[in-house]
Design an enzyme around this catalytic site. Structure first.
Site, short mmCIF file in Angstrom:
data_model
loop_
_atom_site.label_atom_id
_atom_site.label_comp_id
_atom_site.label_asym_id
_atom_site.label_seq_id
_atom_site.Cartn_x
_atom_site.Cartn_y
_atom_site.Cartn_z
N CYS A 69 0.88 -1.18 0.00
CA CYS A 69 0.00 0.00 0.00
C CYS A 69 0.91 1.22 0.00
O CYS A 69 1.03 1.92 1.00
CB CYS A 69 -0.92 0.00 1.22
SG CYS A 69 -1.81 -1.56 1.49
N GLY A 112 6.56 7.54 0.65
CA GLY A 112 7.56 7.93 1.65
C GLY A 112 8.31 6.73 2.20
O GLY A 112 9.55 6.74 2.29
N CYS A 119 -1.49 4.38 10.94
CA CYS A 119 -1.38 5.70 11.58
C CYS A 119 -2.64 5.98 12.39
O CYS A 119 -3.16 7.09 12.39
CB CYS A 119 -1.12 6.79 10.55
SG CYS A 119 -2.36 6.92 9.26
#
Length: 442
Positions: free
Chosen positions: A259, A264, A381
């Site tokens: 994913c 980043g 997150c």
């Protein structure tokens, strides 16, 4: 200044009434404006602050407005919200100036009648700044009003993390984030990048935990920074930077990021592998893969291969192929509220429950793509334990060929260690985050 306040109201209309993302709407509005840098900074502060404190602001406004919000002109409602934010939470703008700006804005973009209404509400509020707007002793409602969270979310965090952690979590989620960057060691050393940023006039300090992190406390826009354009660093929260080093990346590995967008963590894998081996970057949305390719080019990375794939659907051709797999699953995002405060208002308890099934499917598929002895790093997150520890519990109970390996970042006040993973609680330096390191035994 009038133009700046109009941008504020326009963005708030997009976020509150069209379910837009605050960062996307704000960036677009600022890009299309001719505002000075100082005005752009003020607009940013007011927009994020008003979204962040919407719950508390609305309780205050309801004391002075007798009609339902749904019957108010949207422009007028958001003029009032942003004005109350400035009066209550910003010290540097005089109250009379806030009222005058609000009145003029209402007069120009709505009507004279509306401007008188705005004037009356705001002046009435100023006369009653110390009033007890909540009129309740209920513990949850008091906390909700103080930190501006829906009561269900306050109760949710208390049930999962205890009342002793609620102030730490909510104040962390309300903190104003600084920009944090990850030094690209393929382009130069940490010290070189640190020193050059200082020479360019940035007020910076070393990261809290990650050795590649630099926190920018003050400075001009990063996107036009020459070091950024040359690929010396990537903008990334420090919590997110901690995931890839836990994967024990070595040269010439076959690594999958299931994913991956916007890339980043994908590019971090490439940097730690010294641009060797192959890093397969997958995402369900083809247009998002362009972001990864653009980042890789800027950073001087050539070992990433991007492709469209739905991580929740098993793909037989990758069975037993990967040395390392990163599974940074789609999640409720409760750990990044300080960057996307609208999450406070556009999530429900049902939304949190619906994601777990998708996450389990992705984790199950990833486990089949891994080689014997390989490492799978699961991360989110969010601060929802059902998406974090409980997903890992369910996975381990049905996969005895996997074991959880320790992750340790030292004795840090906002890092909680558990047998099922590591949770980073949000603070002024880091987002809320969860990760678990899994080793495949056979």
């Amino acid at each position: 200044m009038m133009n700046a306040r109009k941008v504020v109201v326009d963005v708030l209309n997009e976020v509150f009434f069209k379910n837009s993302y605050s960062n996307i709407s704000l960036n677009k509005a600022l890009k299309n404006s001719n505002l000075a840098s100082s005005d752009k900074a003020l607009v940013t502060e007011i927009v994020y602050g008003t979204i962040k404190y919407k719950y508390t602001i609305d309780i205050i406004l309801k004391k002075f407005i007798k009609v339902k919000f749904s019957k108010l002109d949207k422009i007028i409602l958001n003029i009032l919200r942003s004005s109350v934010y400035q009066i209550r939470y910003l010290d540097r703008i005089p109250d009379f100036a806030v009222v005058n700006e609000g009145v003029e804005l209402a007069k120009k973009y709505s009507s004279l009648k509306s401007s008188k209404f705005v004037n009356g509400v705001l002046r009435n509020y100023i006369r009653n700044l110390d009033a007890d707007f909540l009129s309740s002793r209920d513990k949850i409602k008091v906390i909700a009003f103080r930190y501006s969270f829906e009561p269900w979310m306050v109760n949710f965090f208390i049930k999962q993390y205890g009342i002793e952690n609620i102030d730490k979590i909510l104040s962390g989620l309300n903190s104003t984030p600084n920009v944090t960057v990850r030094v690209n060691l393929l382009r130069g050393s940490y010290d070189e990048t640190f020193n050059k940023l200082q020479e360019l006039g940035y007020d910076i300090e070393e990261g809290s935990i990650c050795p590649e992190a630099i926190e920018i406390k003050r400075g001009s826009s990063i996107e036009n920074n020459p070091l950024f354009l040359k690929g010396n660093f990537t903008v990334q929260d420090e919590s997110a930077m901690l995931t890839v080093p836990c994967m024990e990346i070595e040269n010439d590995m076959y690594v999958m990021d299931l994913c991956s967008a916007p890339g980043g963590k994908t590019t971090h894998i490439s940097e730690l592998s010294n641009n060797t081996g192959t890093v397969y970057a997958f995402d369900i949305h083809k247009n998002k893969l362009k972001l990864i390719e653009q980042n890789a080019e800027r950073l001087g990375i050539t070992n990433i291969k991007c492709d469209v794939m739905n991580a929740s659907e098993y793909n037989e051709k990758f069975k037993g192929k990967a040395d390392r797999i990163l599974v940074d699953v789609p999640c409720s995002g409760l750990g990044i509220i300080k960057k996307k405060p609208e999450i406070k208002w556009n999530k429900s308890i049902n939304d949190l429950k619906e994601l777990c099934g998708l996450q389990e499917k992705i984790l199950q598929n990833a486990s089949k793509y891994l080689k014997k002895g390989g490492i799978l790093l699961y991360s989110t997150c969010t601060l929802n334990k059902d998406e974090n520890e409980n997903n890992i519990k369910r996975f381990i109970s049905s996969h005895n060929n996997f074991k959880i390996e320790d992750i340790f970042f030292g004795d840090v006040s906002n890092v909680n260690y558990d047998k099922y993973g590591v949770t980073i609680l949000p603070n002024e330096h880091m987002d809320g985050f969860f990760m678990c390191k899994l080793r495949k035994l056979w």
